[in-house]
Motif scaffolding. Structure first.
Motif, mmCIF file in Angstrom:
data_model
loop_
_atom_site.group_PDB
_atom_site.id
_atom_site.type_symbol
_atom_site.label_atom_id
_atom_site.label_comp_id
_atom_site.label_asym_id
_atom_site.label_seq_id
_atom_site.Cartn_x
_atom_site.Cartn_y
_atom_site.Cartn_z
ATOM 1 N N ASP A 70 0.821 -1.210 0.000
ATOM 2 C CA ASP A 70 0.000 0.000 0.000
ATOM 3 C C ASP A 70 0.855 1.260 0.000
ATOM 4 N N LEU A 71 2.047 1.179 0.524
ATOM 5 C CA LEU A 71 2.958 2.314 0.549
ATOM 6 C C LEU A 71 3.743 2.424 -0.761
ATOM 7 N N ALA A 72 4.126 1.293 -1.334
ATOM 8 C CA ALA A 72 4.948 1.298 -2.549
ATOM 9 C C ALA A 72 4.162 1.762 -3.770
ATOM 10 N N LEU A 73 2.886 1.430 -3.831
ATOM 11 C CA LEU A 73 2.095 1.777 -5.007
ATOM 12 C C LEU A 73 2.034 3.293 -5.255
ATOM 13 N N PRO A 74 1.796 4.126 -4.241
ATOM 14 C CA PRO A 74 1.839 5.577 -4.498
ATOM 15 C C PRO A 74 3.218 6.064 -4.941
ATOM 16 N N PHE A 75 4.269 5.439 -4.422
ATOM 17 C CA PHE A 75 5.615 5.823 -4.847
ATOM 18 C C PHE A 75 5.803 5.558 -6.336
ATOM 19 N N VAL A 76 5.367 4.390 -6.782
ATOM 20 C CA VAL A 76 5.487 4.038 -8.196
ATOM 21 C C VAL A 76 4.645 4.999 -9.040
ATOM 22 N N ALA A 77 3.459 5.343 -8.558
ATOM 23 C CA ALA A 77 2.609 6.290 -9.283
ATOM 24 C C ALA A 77 3.279 7.662 -9.375
ATOM 25 N N LEU A 78 3.935 8.101 -8.310
ATOM 26 C CA LEU A 78 4.628 9.394 -8.333
ATOM 27 C C LEU A 78 5.814 9.374 -9.291
ATOM 28 N N VAL A 79 6.503 8.251 -9.363
ATOM 29 C CA VAL A 79 7.609 8.127 -10.315
ATOM 30 C C VAL A 79 7.074 8.253 -11.741
ATOM 31 N N THR A 80 5.949 7.631 -12.011
ATOM 32 C CA THR A 80 5.320 7.741 -13.327
ATOM 33 C C THR A 80 4.927 9.189 -13.623
#
Length: 161
Positions: A70-80
């Motif tokens: 749940d924490l990693a998914l927003p990080f990946v979205a922000l990288v995108t």
């Protein structure tokens, strides 16, 4: 309508050279400020993307994946998101453009200072200063033209890398 009183009138060649040198230094200062701004934008974007990518990779690699995903998914979205924003603003190209302009302004200032220092006061001519002024105008013309060319280019596809 009153004339602009800040505009010098009837200067001799030495005074004109000083006026022109001031204009060149103002152009150099402008390029320096913009370069710093664009360098900061490029660096922050790159470091954020790198940090978020690394953090999401580490989080996803941990044993208890279900609670950390749940924490990693927003990080990946922000990288995108950062990957999409960076080509739009094109900070790195603008940074390099201002670096070049700053170099050209500094070179022109050096050439003008040498011309004035190496020419007797009575031998300095408006024709010589006109050549320097033409080069000054060319720097601005090239800067504006290149800026517009960069803005007209479509952003590269994220899949091109």
């Amino acid at each position: 309508m009153q004339p602009d009183t800040d505009l010098p009138v009837g200067l001799n060649p030495r005074e004109t050279a000083a006026f022109l040198l001031n204009k060149i230094r103002q152009g150099n200062d402008y390029a320096r400020r913009k370069k710093q701004w664009f360098r900061r934008g490029a660096s922050v974007t790159k470091m954020l993307a790198l940090g978020l990518s690394a953090a999401s990779t580490v989080i996803l690699g941990l044993q208890s994946l279900s609670s950390r995903a749940d924490l990693a998914l927003p990080f990946v979205a922000l990288v995108t998101l950062l990957g999409a924003v960076e080509p739009f603003f094109n900070w790195r190209s603008r940074w390099v453009l201002m670096e070049e302009a700053q170099y050209r302004f500094q070179r022109l200032a050096d050439d003008l200072e040498y011309l004035v220092a190496s020419t007797a006061a009575d031998d300095l001519t408006f024709d010589q200063l006109g050549e320097i002024f033409d080069r000054y105008q060319n720097i601005w013309d090239d800067l504006c033209r290149t800026w517009l060319e960069h803005r007209r280019e479509p952003a590269p596809s994220p899949h091109a890398y």
